[in-house]
Design an enzyme around this catalytic site. Structure first.
Site, short mmCIF file in Angstrom:
data_model
loop_
_atom_site.label_atom_id
_atom_site.label_comp_id
_atom_site.label_asym_id
_atom_site.label_seq_id
_atom_site.Cartn_x
_atom_site.Cartn_y
_atom_site.Cartn_z
N ARG A 165 0.83 -1.21 0.00
CA ARG A 165 0.00 0.00 0.00
C ARG A 165 0.87 1.26 0.00
O ARG A 165 0.52 2.27 -0.61
CB ARG A 165 -0.96 0.03 1.18
N GLU A 183 2.10 1.54 -3.48
CA GLU A 183 1.00 2.06 -4.28
C GLU A 183 0.82 3.56 -4.02
O GLU A 183 0.61 4.34 -4.96
CB GLU A 183 -0.28 1.31 -3.92
N SER A 224 15.17 14.97 2.92
CA SER A 224 16.14 14.04 3.48
C SER A 224 15.47 12.88 4.20
O SER A 224 14.46 13.05 4.89
CB SER A 224 17.04 14.79 4.48
#
Length: 147
Positions: free
Chosen positions: A88, A91, A114
């Site tokens: 997820r 995604e 960073s």
């Protein structure tokens, strides 16, 4: 004993001793997010931190030593994650990555966020439709330099 074996032992001992990541973070002396990353093999502990964790989890001395070695960071076993929860996040970056990039560049200029000078906080938010996961990430902006 390699770092992956140490990680497996830490997870096993954590369960066996009924400890939480938050409790182990208290022993390490840093946030639960950073400490969990360290104990899962992504950060380096000081000798004192490694000894404290070793004592709490009854780790052998070679495991305590491995906790002090700078790790090879990036622990996903495949390029595209297969674990549903980790997928997820993959995604999320696939869908919103260009949005993050565009908005950061518009707001800050040409550079990156960073992952070294970085903080993260993960909390649970109560919601009548089902609890929510709230993750706050804060990384220093690093502009690209010209030369």
């Amino acid at each position: 004993m390699n770092r992956e074996e140490v990680t497996d032992l830490i997870v096993t001992q954590k369960i066996k001793k009924k400890l939480t990541w938050a409790k182990l973070a208290e022993i390490v002396g840093h946030s639960k997010e950073w400490s969990t990353a360290a104990l899962l093999g992504q950060m380096t502990l000081t000798e004192a931190q490694a000894q404290a964790v070793g004592a709490a989890l009854d780790l052998p001395e070679e495991a305590v030593t491995q906790l002090q070695v700078v790790p090879y960071k990036g622990s996903l076993p495949t390029a595209v994650p297969t674990d549903p929860l980790i997928y997820r996040f993959y995604e999320l970056i696939s869908v919103y990555g260009t949005t993050f990039k565009s908005l950061i560049h518009e707001e800050f200029g040409d550079g990156i966020m960073s992952a070294i000078d970085f903080n993260m906080d993960l909390t649970r938010e109560a919601d009548p439709k089902g609890d929510r996961v709230k993750i706050t990430m804060s990384g220093k902006f690093l502009p690209y330099k010209t030369y």
